[in-house]
Design a protein around this motif. Structure first.
Motif, PDB file in Angstrom:
ATOM      1  N   UNK A   1      32.827  34.128  28.756  1.00  0.00           N
ATOM      2  CA  UNK A   1      32.376  35.031  29.821  1.00  0.00           C
ATOM      3  C   UNK A   1      32.482  34.315  31.166  1.00  0.00           C
ATOM      4  N   UNK A   2      32.945  35.040  32.179  1.00  0.00           N
ATOM      5  CA  UNK A   2      33.108  34.435  33.486  1.00  0.00           C
ATOM      6  C   UNK A   2      31.751  34.136  34.116  1.00  0.00           C
ATOM      7  N   UNK A   3      31.759  33.164  35.009  1.00  0.00           N
ATOM      8  CA  UNK A   3      30.512  32.693  35.612  1.00  0.00           C
ATOM      9  C   UNK A   3      29.919  33.740  36.556  1.00  0.00           C
ATOM     10  N   UNK A   4      30.729  34.300  37.445  1.00  0.00           N
ATOM     11  CA  UNK A   4      30.221  35.258  38.418  1.00  0.00           C
ATOM     12  C   UNK A   4      30.266  36.672  37.857  1.00  0.00           C
ATOM     13  N   UNK A   5      29.219  37.417  38.123  1.00  0.00           N
ATOM     14  CA  UNK A   5      29.137  38.798  37.644  1.00  0.00           C
ATOM     15  C   UNK A   5      29.582  39.743  38.762  1.00  0.00           C
ATOM     16  N   UNK A   6      30.415  40.712  38.386  1.00  0.00           N
ATOM     17  CA  UNK A   6      30.979  41.619  39.377  1.00  0.00           C
ATOM     18  C   UNK A   6      30.727  43.069  39.051  1.00  0.00           C
ATOM     19  N   UNK A   7      30.828  43.892  40.094  1.00  0.00           N
ATOM     20  CA  UNK A   7      30.570  45.318  39.959  1.00  0.00           C
ATOM     21  C   UNK A   7      31.496  46.068  40.912  1.00  0.00           C
ATOM     22  N   UNK A   8      32.174  47.098  40.406  1.00  0.00           N
ATOM     23  CA  UNK A   8      32.932  47.996  41.269  1.00  0.00           C
ATOM     24  C   UNK A   8      31.974  49.042  41.838  1.00  0.00           C
ATOM     25  N   UNK A  17      43.294  54.526  42.404  1.00  0.00           N
ATOM     26  CA  UNK A  17      44.219  54.487  43.534  1.00  0.00           C
ATOM     27  C   UNK A  17      44.361  53.078  44.091  1.00  0.00           C
ATOM     28  N   UNK A  18      43.228  52.410  44.277  1.00  0.00           N
ATOM     29  CA  UNK A  18      43.245  51.085  44.906  1.00  0.00           C
ATOM     30  C   UNK A  18      43.477  49.982  43.882  1.00  0.00           C
ATOM     31  N   UNK A  19      42.754  50.068  42.787  1.00  0.00           N
ATOM     32  CA  UNK A  19      42.826  49.017  41.770  1.00  0.00           C
ATOM     33  C   UNK A  19      43.479  49.584  40.514  1.00  0.00           C
ATOM     34  N   UNK A  20      44.791  49.431  40.439  1.00  0.00           N
ATOM     35  CA  UNK A  20      45.517  49.904  39.265  1.00  0.00           C
ATOM     36  C   UNK A  20      45.206  49.047  38.047  1.00  0.00           C
ATOM     37  N   UNK A  21      45.863  49.365  36.940  1.00  0.00           N
ATOM     38  CA  UNK A  21      45.583  48.666  35.689  1.00  0.00           C
ATOM     39  C   UNK A  21      45.802  47.164  35.818  1.00  0.00           C
ATOM     40  N   UNK A  22      46.856  46.766  36.499  1.00  0.00           N
ATOM     41  CA  UNK A  22      47.143  45.334  36.634  1.00  0.00           C
ATOM     42  C   UNK A  22      46.083  44.646  37.483  1.00  0.00           C
ATOM     43  N   UNK A  23      45.678  45.302  38.576  1.00  0.00           N
ATOM     44  CA  UNK A  23      44.661  44.709  39.443  1.00  0.00           C
ATOM     45  C   UNK A  23      43.327  44.580  38.711  1.00  0.00           C
ATOM     46  N   UNK A  24      42.962  45.611  37.952  1.00  0.00           N
ATOM     47  CA  UNK A  24      41.696  45.549  37.223  1.00  0.00           C
ATOM     48  C   UNK A  24      41.732  44.477  36.126  1.00  0.00           C
ATOM     49  N   UNK A  25      42.908  44.290  35.538  1.00  0.00           N
ATOM     50  CA  UNK A  25      43.043  43.240  34.534  1.00  0.00           C
ATOM     51  C   UNK A  25      42.806  41.867  35.171  1.00  0.00           C
ATOM     52  N   UNK A  26      43.375  41.658  36.362  1.00  0.00           N
ATOM     53  CA  UNK A  26      43.176  40.380  37.048  1.00  0.00           C
ATOM     54  C   UNK A  26      41.716  40.192  37.456  1.00  0.00           C
ATOM     55  N   UNK A  28      39.134  41.400  35.962  1.00  0.00           N
ATOM     56  CA  UNK A  28      38.384  41.107  34.738  1.00  0.00           C
ATOM     57  C   UNK A  28      38.563  39.661  34.288  1.00  0.00           C
ATOM     58  N   UNK A  29      39.682  39.051  34.632  1.00  0.00           N
ATOM     59  CA  UNK A  29      39.904  37.646  34.312  1.00  0.00           C
ATOM     60  C   UNK A  29      39.092  36.736  35.223  1.00  0.00           C
ATOM     61  N   UNK A  30      38.753  37.240  36.412  1.00  0.00           N
ATOM     62  CA  UNK A  30      38.069  36.428  37.411  1.00  0.00           C
ATOM     63  C   UNK A  30      36.562  36.643  37.432  1.00  0.00           C
ATOM     64  N   UNK A  31      36.124  37.838  37.036  1.00  0.00           N
ATOM     65  CA  UNK A  31      34.701  38.184  37.092  1.00  0.00           C
ATOM     66  C   UNK A  31      34.235  38.756  35.767  1.00  0.00           C
ATOM     67  N   UNK A  32      32.970  38.618  35.505  1.00  0.00           N
ATOM     68  CA  UNK A  32      32.338  39.316  34.391  1.00  0.00           C
ATOM     69  C   UNK A  32      31.897  40.690  34.903  1.00  0.00           C
ATOM     70  N   UNK A  33      32.728  41.709  34.676  1.00  0.00           N
ATOM     71  CA  UNK A  33      32.395  43.076  35.093  1.00  0.00           C
ATOM     72  C   UNK A  33      31.424  43.638  34.050  1.00  0.00           C
TER      73      UNK A  33
END
Length: 333
Positions: A1-8, A17-26, A28-33
C-alpha cells in the motif's frame, strides 16, 4: 500500500474527461486511493471521508477549501488541480495551512495559444470579412485587394503570461513583428523573447491584430475602453480569449458600429452567453465562438497528464513545475 492517501474530488463527468484510464492507473501507483471519486456535494453530506486524505486530485467542480472543509481534512498536504484557475476553491484559510497546490494552467494554455495563432493568421488574411462577402459573390478573383497578410505584419499581445508566451513561441516561424504590453515584462525578458515592449495604447495603435491575454482581476476589469478600439488602424482585428469583463463591452460595441472595417473575434463575453438582443449577436464585424479556446475533447486529457507528472515529482521529492504560490495566485487568471 502506498504511503500517502489520496482522494479524487471533482465533478463526476470530469473524472473520465481529465483523468483517463492510463492517468488513473498512474495515480493509483503513486497514491493509496482509499475511497471512490467524490464530488463537492458528496463530501458536504459526508465530510468524514476527508479525514485520511493527504492528497486531493481534483479538477472542474473542486470544492471550496474553506475552514469547514479544512477542519474535516486535517492531514491534507497537497492538491493537484487538473484545470486552470484555482481562484474558485482556494481561500485565506487554505493558504494559511501552507498546502501545496499545483494546477494544469500550463496545459490549458496550449489549446488557447493554438486557437489564438490560427485566429491571428486568418485575421491577417481578412478571412472573416471575405468569408461573409463570398456568399454574396463579392471578392472573387481580385488579387490586388487590400489584404494585410502575415508578411511584415505587427501582432500585439496584451499581457505576457503563460498563454501569451506560448502564443509568442508559436508565432516565431512567421514573418511578423511581435509587440507586447505587460507591466511585469522587463526589458531583458522582452529581448530574450524577441518582442518589443509597448504601452497599451501603442499596441492598439500599431498592431494589425491585437490579442488580449490579461487575467480578470479587480484592477483589470474594464481596462480596455472604446478609446483603444477607436485608435486601431484600418482593417485590423481584436481577439479576446481572456475574459469579457476586461473590456468595456458597450464602448467596444459603439466603436464596432462606427468602424465596420474593424473585426472583433470574441471567444468570451460579459455575460456569457450574450443576453438576447445584445448587438454582439448581430453585428456583421463580430465573430463569436462559445468559449472554445480552452481545452476541449481530447485536449482535456492533457490536463490530467500534467497533473500525473506533477504528482510523480511531488512523491519523488522533486521541485514542482506548476506549483502556484499565494503570491503567484494574485497574478494568474
Amino acid at each position: 500500500m502506498n504511503h500517502l492517501k489520496g482522494l479524487y474530488i471533482l465533478d463526476a463527468p470530469s473524472v473520465d474527461l481529465i483523468y483517463g484510464q492510463e492517468e488513473r492507473r498512474h495515480v493509483a501507483e503513486l497514491l493509496d486511493i482509499y475511497a471512490p471519486p467524490q464530488t463537492s456535494a458528496s463530501i458536504k453530506s459526508n465530510p468524514s471521508v476527508l479525514a485520511e486524505a493527504n492528497v486531493v486530485v481534483s479538477g472542474w467542480g473542486a470544492p471550496v477549501m474553506d475552514e469547514k472543509f479544512l477542519g474535516a481534512a486535517p492531514n491534507l498536504r497537497a492538491v493537484f488541480y487538473g484545470s486552470g484557475s484555482i481562484r474558485n476553491f482556494t481561500t485565506s484559510a487554505f493558504w494559511d495551512r501552507n498546502i501545496v497546490v499545483s494546477s494544469a494552467y500550463a496545459a490549458n494554455a496550449v489549446p488557447v495559444a493554438e486557437y489564438t495563432l490560427s485566429t491571428i493568421l486568418l485575421s491577417l488574411k481578412h478571412f472573416w470579412k471575405f468569408s461573409r462577402e463570398a456568399g454574396n459573390g463579392k471578392g472573387w478573383g481580385d488579387h490586388t485587394r487590400p489584404v494585410r497578410g502575415a508578411y511584415n505584419a505587427t501582432v500585439g499581445l496584451i499581457s505576457c503570461g503563460m498563454i501569451a508566451r506560448k502564443t509568442l513561441e508559436l508565432l516565431k516561424p512567421f514573418d511578423v513583428e511581435r509587440i507586447v504590453f505587460c507591466p511585469f515584462l522587463s526589458e531583458a525578458e522582452a529581448r530574450e523573447l524577441g518582442v518589443r515592449r509597448c504601452t497599451l495604447q501603442e499596441v492598439f495603435q500599431q498592431a494589425d491584430v491585437v490579442s488580449l491575454h490579461t487575467p480578470e482581476l479587480p484592477e483589470t476589469r474594464g481596462m480596455i475602453t472604446g478609446g483603444h478600439f477607436a485608435s486601431m488602424k484600418q482593417n485590423t482585428t481584436f481577439i479576446n480569449t481572456a475574459r469579457g469583463a476586461i473590456v468595456k463591452q458597450r464602448e467596444m460595441i459603439e466603436v464596432l458600429r462606427e468602424r465596420p472595417d474593424l473585426t472583433a473575434v470574441l471567444d468570451v463575453t460579459d455575460p456569457e452567453p450574450p443576453e438576447p438582443g445584445c448587438p454582439l449577436l448581430t453585428l456583421p464585424n463580430v465573430v463569436l465562438t462559445p468559449h472554445i479556446a480552452g481545452s476541449m475533447g481530447s485536449e482535456i486529457n492533457r490536463l490530467g497528464r500534467y497533473m500525473v507528472d506533477e504528482l510523480r515529482r511531488y512523491i519523488g521529492g522533486k521541485p514542482l513545475k506548476w506549483q502556484i504560490t499565494r503570491e503567484l495566485a494574485t497574478k494568474l487568471a
